[in-house]
Design an enzyme around this catalytic site. Structure first.
Site, PDB file in Angstrom:
ATOM      1  N   ARG A   1      46.398  32.754  16.209  1.00 12.98           N
ATOM      2  CA  ARG A   1      45.707  33.481  15.127  1.00 12.98           C
ATOM      3  C   ARG A   1      46.283  34.894  15.050  1.00 12.98           C
ATOM      4  NH1 ARG A   1      39.456  33.624  16.223  1.00 12.98           N
ATOM      5  NH2 ARG A   1      39.579  31.444  15.634  1.00 12.98           N
TER       6      ARG A   1
ATOM      7  N   ARG B   1      37.620  42.075  17.615  1.00 13.48           N
ATOM      8  CA  ARG B   1      38.609  41.198  16.980  1.00 13.48           C
ATOM      9  C   ARG B   1      39.051  41.746  15.627  1.00 13.48           C
ATOM     10  NH1 ARG B   1      36.883  35.044  18.133  1.00 13.48           N
ATOM     11  NH2 ARG B   1      36.761  35.149  20.404  1.00 13.48           N
TER      12      ARG B   1
ATOM     13  N   LYS C   1      32.880  37.981  22.426  1.00 17.64           N
ATOM     14  CA  LYS C   1      33.617  38.426  21.245  1.00 17.64           C
ATOM     15  C   LYS C   1      32.839  39.496  20.488  1.00 17.64           C
ATOM     16  CE  LYS C   1      33.512  34.140  19.553  1.00 17.64           C
ATOM     17  NZ  LYS C   1      33.475  32.933  18.681  1.00 17.64           N
TER      18      LYS C   1
ATOM     19  N   LYS D   1      32.784  41.428  16.559  1.00 20.84           N
ATOM     20  CA  LYS D   1      33.362  41.378  15.215  1.00 20.84           C
ATOM     21  C   LYS D   1      32.851  42.534  14.352  1.00 20.84           C
ATOM     22  CE  LYS D   1      33.766  36.353  15.240  1.00 20.84           C
ATOM     23  NZ  LYS D   1      33.329  35.081  14.617  1.00 20.84           N
TER      24      LYS D   1
ATOM     25  N   CYS E   1      34.851  24.987   7.874  1.00 23.35           N
ATOM     26  CA  CYS E   1      35.633  25.417   9.038  1.00 23.35           C
ATOM     27  C   CYS E   1      36.696  24.370   9.358  1.00 23.35           C
ATOM     28  CB  CYS E   1      34.706  25.609  10.227  1.00 23.35           C
ATOM     29  SG  CYS E   1      34.067  24.049  10.845  1.00 23.35           S
TER      30      CYS E   1
ATOM     31  N   CYS F   1      39.685  21.412  16.628  1.00 24.58           N
ATOM     32  CA  CYS F   1      38.631  22.189  17.281  1.00 24.58           C
ATOM     33  C   CYS F   1      37.954  21.360  18.370  1.00 24.58           C
ATOM     34  CB  CYS F   1      37.584  22.657  16.273  1.00 24.58           C
ATOM     35  SG  CYS F   1      36.274  23.572  17.100  1.00 24.58           S
TER      36      CYS F   1
ATOM     37  N   CYS G   1      29.975  21.937  13.593  1.00 25.26           N
ATOM     38  CA  CYS G   1      29.007  22.133  14.688  1.00 25.26           C
ATOM     39  C   CYS G   1      28.211  23.381  14.348  1.00 25.26           C
ATOM     40  CB  CYS G   1      29.747  22.256  16.030  1.00 25.26           C
ATOM     41  SG  CYS G   1      30.353  23.914  16.397  1.00 25.26           S
TER      42      CYS G   1
ATOM     43  N   CYS H   1      31.358  28.762  12.072  1.00 26.85           N
ATOM     44  CA  CYS H   1      32.643  29.396  11.719  1.00 26.85           C
ATOM     45  C   CYS H   1      32.877  29.439  10.209  1.00 26.85           C
ATOM     46  CB  CYS H   1      33.796  28.664  12.394  1.00 26.85           C
ATOM     47  SG  CYS H   1      33.671  28.675  14.177  1.00 26.85           S
TER      48      CYS H   1
HETATM   49 FE1  SRM Z   1      34.817  30.414  15.067  1.00 23.53          FE
HETATM   50  C1  SRM Z   1      34.773  29.149  18.194  1.00 23.53           C
HETATM   51  C2  SRM Z   1      37.536  28.603  14.320  1.00 23.53           C
HETATM   52  C3  SRM Z   1      35.170  32.184  12.223  1.00 23.53           C
HETATM   53  C4  SRM Z   1      31.601  31.524  15.385  1.00 23.53           C
HETATM   54  N1  SRM Z   1      35.995  29.149  16.119  1.00 23.53           N
HETATM   55  C5  SRM Z   1      35.824  28.786  17.422  1.00 23.53           C
HETATM   56  C6  SRM Z   1      37.027  27.967  17.906  1.00 23.53           C
HETATM   57  C7  SRM Z   1      38.020  28.919  18.491  1.00 23.53           C
HETATM   58  C8  SRM Z   1      36.690  26.793  18.844  1.00 23.53           C
HETATM   59  C9  SRM Z   1      36.756  27.029  20.329  1.00 23.53           C
HETATM   60  O1  SRM Z   1      36.152  27.993  20.835  1.00 23.53           O
HETATM   61  O2  SRM Z   1      37.389  26.221  20.991  1.00 23.53           O
HETATM   62  C10 SRM Z   1      37.516  27.391  16.552  1.00 23.53           C
HETATM   63  C11 SRM Z   1      38.995  27.021  16.478  1.00 23.53           C
HETATM   64  C12 SRM Z   1      39.171  25.842  15.556  1.00 23.53           C
HETATM   65  C13 SRM Z   1      40.582  25.559  15.254  1.00 23.53           C
HETATM   66  O3  SRM Z   1      41.044  24.465  15.594  1.00 23.53           O
HETATM   67  O4  SRM Z   1      41.249  26.397  14.648  1.00 23.53           O
HETATM   68  C14 SRM Z   1      37.022  28.446  15.599  1.00 23.53           C
HETATM   69  N2  SRM Z   1      36.183  30.464  13.627  1.00 23.53           N
HETATM   70  C15 SRM Z   1      37.187  29.576  13.432  1.00 23.53           C
HETATM   71  C16 SRM Z   1      37.870  29.766  12.106  1.00 23.53           C
HETATM   72  C17 SRM Z   1      39.363  29.482  12.131  1.00 23.53           C
HETATM   73  C18 SRM Z   1      37.161  28.887  11.064  1.00 23.53           C
HETATM   74  C19 SRM Z   1      37.885  28.717   9.758  1.00 23.53           C
HETATM   75  O5  SRM Z   1      38.016  27.563   9.340  1.00 23.53           O
HETATM   76  O6  SRM Z   1      38.300  29.694   9.135  1.00 23.53           O
HETATM   77  C20 SRM Z   1      37.482  31.234  11.831  1.00 23.53           C
HETATM   78  C21 SRM Z   1      38.483  32.197  12.391  1.00 23.53           C
HETATM   79  C22 SRM Z   1      38.097  33.600  12.097  1.00 23.53           C
HETATM   80  C23 SRM Z   1      39.119  34.619  12.508  1.00 23.53           C
HETATM   81  O7  SRM Z   1      40.128  34.710  11.826  1.00 23.53           O
HETATM   82  O8  SRM Z   1      38.875  35.348  13.474  1.00 23.53           O
HETATM   83  C24 SRM Z   1      36.182  31.341  12.609  1.00 23.53           C
HETATM   84  N3  SRM Z   1      33.639  31.704  14.035  1.00 23.53           N
HETATM   85  C25 SRM Z   1      33.930  32.229  12.815  1.00 23.53           C
HETATM   86  C26 SRM Z   1      32.748  32.789  12.230  1.00 23.53           C
HETATM   87  C27 SRM Z   1      32.640  33.384  10.834  1.00 23.53           C
HETATM   88  C28 SRM Z   1      32.910  34.849  10.795  1.00 23.53           C
HETATM   89  O9  SRM Z   1      33.085  35.498  11.821  1.00 23.53           O
HETATM   90  O10 SRM Z   1      32.936  35.376   9.685  1.00 23.53           O
HETATM   91  C29 SRM Z   1      31.715  32.596  13.133  1.00 23.53           C
HETATM   92  C30 SRM Z   1      30.227  32.967  12.918  1.00 23.53           C
HETATM   93  C31 SRM Z   1      29.965  34.393  13.162  1.00 23.53           C
HETATM   94  C32 SRM Z   1      29.764  34.671  14.608  1.00 23.53           C
HETATM   95  O11 SRM Z   1      30.739  35.044  15.266  1.00 23.53           O
HETATM   96  O12 SRM Z   1      28.648  34.491  15.094  1.00 23.53           O
HETATM   97  C33 SRM Z   1      32.294  31.917  14.268  1.00 23.53           C
HETATM   98  N4  SRM Z   1      33.450  30.397  16.565  1.00 23.53           N
HETATM   99  C34 SRM Z   1      32.169  30.853  16.461  1.00 23.53           C
HETATM  100  C35 SRM Z   1      31.462  30.525  17.670  1.00 23.53           C
HETATM  101  C36 SRM Z   1      29.992  30.870  17.988  1.00 23.53           C
HETATM  102  C37 SRM Z   1      29.944  32.168  18.693  1.00 23.53           C
HETATM  103  C38 SRM Z   1      28.573  32.612  19.095  1.00 23.53           C
HETATM  104  O13 SRM Z   1      28.508  33.591  19.836  1.00 23.53           O
HETATM  105  O14 SRM Z   1      27.577  32.059  18.699  1.00 23.53           O
HETATM  106  C39 SRM Z   1      32.376  29.820  18.488  1.00 23.53           C
HETATM  107  C40 SRM Z   1      32.114  29.237  19.880  1.00 23.53           C
HETATM  108  C41 SRM Z   1      32.175  30.253  20.964  1.00 23.53           C
HETATM  109  O15 SRM Z   1      32.591  31.395  20.785  1.00 23.53           O
HETATM  110  O16 SRM Z   1      31.785  29.867  22.071  1.00 23.53           O
HETATM  111  C42 SRM Z   1      33.604  29.746  17.760  1.00 23.53           C
HETATM  112 FE1  SF4 Z   2      34.842  24.267  15.512  1.00 22.72          FE
HETATM  113 FE2  SF4 Z   2      32.225  24.410  15.235  1.00 22.72          FE
HETATM  114 FE3  SF4 Z   2      33.744  26.486  14.619  1.00 22.72          FE
HETATM  115 FE4  SF4 Z   2      33.776  24.390  13.072  1.00 22.72          FE
HETATM  116  S1  SF4 Z   2      31.978  25.662  13.459  1.00 22.72           S
HETATM  117  S2  SF4 Z   2      35.605  25.488  13.818  1.00 22.72           S
HETATM  118  S3  SF4 Z   2      33.513  22.743  14.504  1.00 22.72           S
HETATM  119  S4  SF4 Z   2      33.506  25.671  16.631  1.00 22.72           S
END
Ligand code: SRM
Ligand code: SF4
Length: 555
Positions: free
Chosen positions: A75, A144, A207, A209, A429, A435, A474, A478
């Site tokens: 990323r 980030r 993390k 943000k 997502c 993922c 899930c 994201c």
């Molecule tokens: Fe996310 C984890 C993809 C935005 C909340 N996110 C992941 C992971 C890295 C899975 C992992 O931990 O193994 C995913 C990788 C999937 C893949 O194969 O690429 C993933 N997140 C994404 C992306 C690529 C989704 C997309 O389709 O665009 C987004 C990348 C953003 C970036 O460029 O940095 C992405 N993730 C978000 C958002 C939305 C936002 O920030 O605007 C959220 C919700 C906001 C938040 O942070 O609460 C988000 N991602 C999570 C979480 C839940 C974190 C939590 O504390 O609750 C995880 C799981 C974790 O961190 O344990 C996670």
């Molecule tokens: Fe993966 Fe869940 Fe984030 Fe979708 S919402 S990219 S399934 S961690």
């Protein structure tokens, strides 16, 4: 202070990592496996990478007694989501050479590449480096990628605020040079101090943000960030920012101690004091955040545990100045302004719809080729939006016709104009197949589900409604499903919780309405909801607001 006696495994890995180096070099040299060592899998995230495996091929590989097909997702760190034409050309070729080829625009305004084999990680990072791009701190327990309102039409102050997003990102980078040593074989510089007053040796509990919104558009979904800044512009001058802290969308099915939360208002600060306050919001989370339980470690839980007033008071104590009451602002939209628009300097912008952020040539739609051709003219920059879309930006009046022609030739205008309002306001997502946390499909499924919802919208004469629909595989959120008007949250393959009642502007979360629906049940339920909505809504009432009033508040 934090739970010092009960450090999670990740905390121990960070402290022992010698500036995030761990044994990454050794892991990369090991040709016997496509994986890296377990501790390094936690550290590599700070370098902007995730180790993954192709979930579609797990069974087949296991039958053949082969290890999973490991690869890496990288990323980019792109505060404000901007690339020059030359950088896009470079990215296009790197994606083709080392990754699956698909360029994925994320929900945080940056780019991911998937499927990069271990042996290709170093060449990929080196290639990015030659284009002045990096992936440092794009993931991991640090500040980030900083997001920033993407549409320059909204304000002549856009450039100033975009530059501030870049400064925030640079100011809060980890000080270690480990990234350059691991990925580019840089010499260890003995004379360079790596003292890191912000992150010390433990980094943040989780993390972190930051996003900046420029009213009236909330395209960055400002309240879902750990720290959301709302630009306060008075008489055409940027005065300062309202600070909203403690947003986050992730939760775990069946664990009531985890929840989505929108940021709480800390107050307003003039722009001269903003950087200091951002820094101290982060240090308070660093010192008070939960380091024993990663599921309770985000700022939202720290704030709920301390209370907003106590959190604000601690930040003020460290800053030596106080927040003023939040200043008035109004959001009127959260969507991208598709099509052509001209900004205050007379430059042209074309916002195109990229379904779920996937830039690829498929289904007879040569999007990726078209964007390469446009980049090759050198007449447009590339700007990503938090809705996973793309803005071709900074186009001179004299060059507009050439770009328009290329957009036409590659069906980009047709695809953008032809998408229904629901599709154009949708996001999903990544989910399967990369993922590791996905319980259900998202980006590979939502397009076909929308094709089945569209006839229902037509039936109820709702086809022109800008209903915001989002899907995640899930409950981590994201694709920001928890603050959509209609949110689908994967529970198992083919099954989704249906959430309704989010508002259109990103100021209210939705609520679960039905559990684990399959496709037939989703369509039947929506058919019923649309029917009641059309018959009973007040004039101008959005689907989200109506759902909240009719079905959530009444529950
Ligand atoms: Fe996310 C984890 C993809 C935005 C909340 N996110 C992941 C992971 C890295 C899975 C992992 O931990 O193994 C995913 C990788 C999937 C893949 O194969 O690429 C993933 N997140 C994404 C992306 C690529 C989704 C997309 O389709 O665009 C987004 C990348 C953003 C970036 O460029 O940095 C992405 N993730 C978000 C958002 C939305 C936002 O920030 O605007 C959220 C919700 C906001 C938040 O942070 O609460 C988000 N991602 C999570 C979480 C839940 C974190 C939590 O504390 O609750 C995880 C799981 C974790 O961190 O344990 C996670
Ligand atoms: Fe993966 Fe869940 Fe984030 Fe979708 S919402 S990219 S399934 S961690």
């Amino acid at each position: 202070m934090s739970e010092k006696n009960n450090l999670s495994g990740t905390e121990k890995i960070k402290v022992a990592s010698q500036g995030l180096r761990g044994t990454l070099k050794e892991s990369l040299r090991d040709a016997h496996t496509g994986a890296i060592r377990e501790d390094d899998q936690a550290l590599v995230k700070f370098h902007g990478m995730y180790m993954q495996d192709d979930r579609d091929r797990r069974e087949e590989r296991s039958r053949k007694k082969l290890e999973p097909l490991f690869s890496f997702m990288i990323r980019l760190r792109l505060p404000g989501g901007f690339l020059t034409a030359d950088q896009w050309i470079g990215l296009h070729h790197v994606a083709g050479k080392y990754s699956t080829g698909t360029i994925k625009i994320t929900t945080r305004q940056t780019i991911q590449l998937h499927g990069i084999l271990k042996s290709h990680t170093k060449p990929t990072i080196s290639a990015f480096n030659t284009m002045h791009l990096d992936s440092i701190a794009a993931c991991g327990d640090v500040n980030r990628n900083v997001t920033c309102a993407s549409h320059p039409k909204e304000s002549p102050l856009h450039e100033e605020i975009y530059q501030f997003a870049r400064e925030i990102s640079a100011y809060h980078l980890p000080k270690t040079r480990g990234y350059y040593e691991v990925w580019m074989d840089a010499e260890k510089l003995v004379e360079t101090t790596e003292e890191d007053p912000l992150y010390q040796d433990r980094y943040l509990p989780r993390k972190f943000k930051i996003g900046i919104a420029i009213p009236p558009n909330n395209d960055v979904d400002v309240f879902i960030n750990d720290l959301g800044l709302i630009a306060i512009i008075e008489d055409g001058v940027l005065k300062g920012y309202n600070f909203a802290a403690g947003g986050g969308l992730g939760s775990t099915h069946g664990n009531a101690n985890t929840y989505a939360r929108l940021g709480s208002m800390l107050g307003y600060l003039p722009k001269e004091q903003a950087m200091k306050a951002i820094y101290e919001v982060i240090t308070v989370q660093r010192d008070f955040g939960n380091r024993g339980d990663r599921k309770q470690a985000r700022l939202k839980y720290t704030i709920d545990k301390m209370g907003v007033d106590a959190y604000r008071a601690e930040v003020e104590k460290r800053c030596g100045f106080s927040f003023e009451p939040a200043r008035p602002y109004t959001f009127t939209s959260r969507k991208d302004a598709y099509g052509w628009s001209q900004n205050h300097e007379g430059k042209w912008y074309y916002t195109l719809f990229v379904e779920n952020g996937r830039v690829v040539d498929e289904n007879n739609y040569p999007l990726k080729t078209g964007l390469l051709k446009i980049a090759e003219t050198g007449k447009a920059n590339f700007r990503f939006t938090c809705n996973q879309n793309l803005i071709l930006s900074d186009i001179a009046d004299a060059d507009k016709a050439v770009i328009h022609q290329l957009l036409e030739e590659h069906q980009i205008i047709k695809s953008t104009d032809g998408a229904s309002p629901m599709r154009r306001n949708s996001m999903a997502c990544v989910a399967l197949n990369t993922c590791a946390l996905a319980m259900a499909e998202a980006q590979r499924y939502l397009p076909s589900l929308i094709s089945k919802i569209e006839p229902l919208l037509q039936k109820h004469q709702l086809a022109d409604e800008d209903i915001i629909v989002r899907m995640t595989g899930c409950p981590n959120g994201c694709g920001r499903s928890p603050n959509a008007e209609i949110g689908f949250v994967g529970t198992s393959l083919g099954k989704y919780n249906l959430h309704i009642g989010g508002d259109r502007l990103g100021e209210r979360l939705n609520t679960k309405y039905k559990d684990s629906l399959d496709e037939a049940a989703i369509l039947e339920t929506l058919d019923g909801l649309f029917d009641v909505y059309v018959k009973e809504r007040n004039a101008g009432e959005t689907f989200g607001d109506f759902s909240q009033r009719k079905w959530i508040d009444a529950q």
